[in-house]
Motif scaffolding. Structure first.
Motif, PDB file in Angstrom:
ATOM      1  N   LEU A  16      45.051  49.833  19.131  1.00  0.00           N
ATOM      2  CA  LEU A  16      43.657  49.883  19.581  1.00  0.00           C
ATOM      3  C   LEU A  16      43.374  48.767  20.591  1.00  0.00           C
ATOM      4  O   LEU A  16      42.796  49.020  21.652  1.00  0.00           O
ATOM      5  CB  LEU A  16      42.712  49.771  18.378  1.00  0.00           C
ATOM      6  CG  LEU A  16      41.215  49.736  18.688  1.00  0.00           C
ATOM      7  CD1 LEU A  16      40.762  51.031  19.363  1.00  0.00           C
ATOM      8  CD2 LEU A  16      40.413  49.490  17.417  1.00  0.00           C
ATOM      9  N   THR A  33      39.287  57.491  20.313  1.00  0.00           N
ATOM     10  CA  THR A  33      39.092  57.040  18.944  1.00  0.00           C
ATOM     11  C   THR A  33      39.237  58.170  17.939  1.00  0.00           C
ATOM     12  O   THR A  33      39.652  57.925  16.810  1.00  0.00           O
ATOM     13  CB  THR A  33      37.718  56.361  18.771  1.00  0.00           C
ATOM     14  OG1 THR A  33      36.712  57.201  19.318  1.00  0.00           O
ATOM     15  CG2 THR A  33      37.681  55.005  19.431  1.00  0.00           C
ATOM     16  N   ALA A  56      35.954  49.418  18.190  1.00  0.00           N
ATOM     17  CA  ALA A  56      36.435  49.497  19.579  1.00  0.00           C
ATOM     18  C   ALA A  56      35.415  48.884  20.533  1.00  0.00           C
ATOM     19  O   ALA A  56      35.783  48.140  21.458  1.00  0.00           O
ATOM     20  CB  ALA A  56      36.726  50.943  19.960  1.00  0.00           C
ATOM     21  N   GLN A 157      34.870  55.187  25.140  1.00  0.00           N
ATOM     22  CA  GLN A 157      35.001  56.240  24.135  1.00  0.00           C
ATOM     23  C   GLN A 157      35.125  57.590  24.830  1.00  0.00           C
ATOM     24  O   GLN A 157      34.337  57.930  25.706  1.00  0.00           O
ATOM     25  CB  GLN A 157      33.778  56.261  23.207  1.00  0.00           C
ATOM     26  CG  GLN A 157      33.525  54.952  22.506  1.00  0.00           C
ATOM     27  CD  GLN A 157      34.665  54.522  21.623  1.00  0.00           C
ATOM     28  OE1 GLN A 157      35.226  55.321  20.890  1.00  0.00           O
ATOM     29  NE2 GLN A 157      35.015  53.257  21.692  1.00  0.00           N
TER      30      GLN A 157
END
Length: 187
Positions: A16, A33, A56, A157
């Motif tokens: 991540l 994600t 995130a 995202q």
């Protein structure tokens, strides 16, 4: 966020962090994600996509702020240690390693910052369908086009946006794309 970070295994947390750094360096359009969350859940960890997205976003803010303030690895780790809720040891180790290896390459400029507030187009898929009938109408035979756009929002995202168009709407959509293509060829 620190409580949720404790749940994430070190290898997934490192992945991540690396994806976030790559996104901030404009090497990838965003962080998927949903896919990462599914893989973490498959490994037996109970975490939802909303929590992973918050983590995130927090890490993205952390890395971009550290880059803007030109922090060294030690300054970043010291700053993390002085926070109200301390991060787990494995998370600090990963952040230290990723920042040490790749963090210095984050380019922070006003132009890039302004451009990133819009989001980024990643992919487009389409399919042609025909509605044969419905509850209220026995025979529709109505063709339509379903378009799915994959977009990375400013935080990185990745999300899908879908919509349907009639054939005339799709022809107009296609004509506008041809116009854009011809303008781009002249640039």
């Amino acid at each position: 966020a620190a409580d949720k970070i404790r749940l994430i295994p070190q290898d997934f947390f490192a992945e991540l962090c690396e994806q976030i750094i790559q996104h901030l360096n404009h090497k990838i359009p965003g962080i998927n994600t949903a896919e990462l969350c599914q893989r973490i859940q498959t490994s037996g960890v109970d975490i939802n996509i909303g929590d992973l997205a918050k983590i995130a976003n927090t890490l993205s803010f952390l890395f971009s702020t550290a880059a803007r303030n030109n922090l060294s690895t030690e300054e970043l780790v010291t700053t993390l240690g002085s926070g109200v809720s301390t991060l787990p040891k494995h998370a600090v180790q990963v952040i230290r390693h990723v920042w040490n290896e790749q963090g210095k390459a984050i380019a922070v400029s006003e132009e890039e910052g302004n451009m990133a507030t819009v989001g980024q187009f990643v992919d487009m898929k389409w399919k042609l369908g025909v509605a044969m009938s419905s509850d209220t109408c026995r025979s529709l035979k109505y063709p339509y086009v379903t378009v799915t756009l994959t977009v990375a929002d400013p935080s990185g995202q990745i999300t899908d946006k879908s919509f349907e168009m009639t054939i005339p709407q799709f022809k107009n959509f296609f004509r506008q794309f041809k116009e854009m293509a011809s303008v781009l060829e002249t640039v």
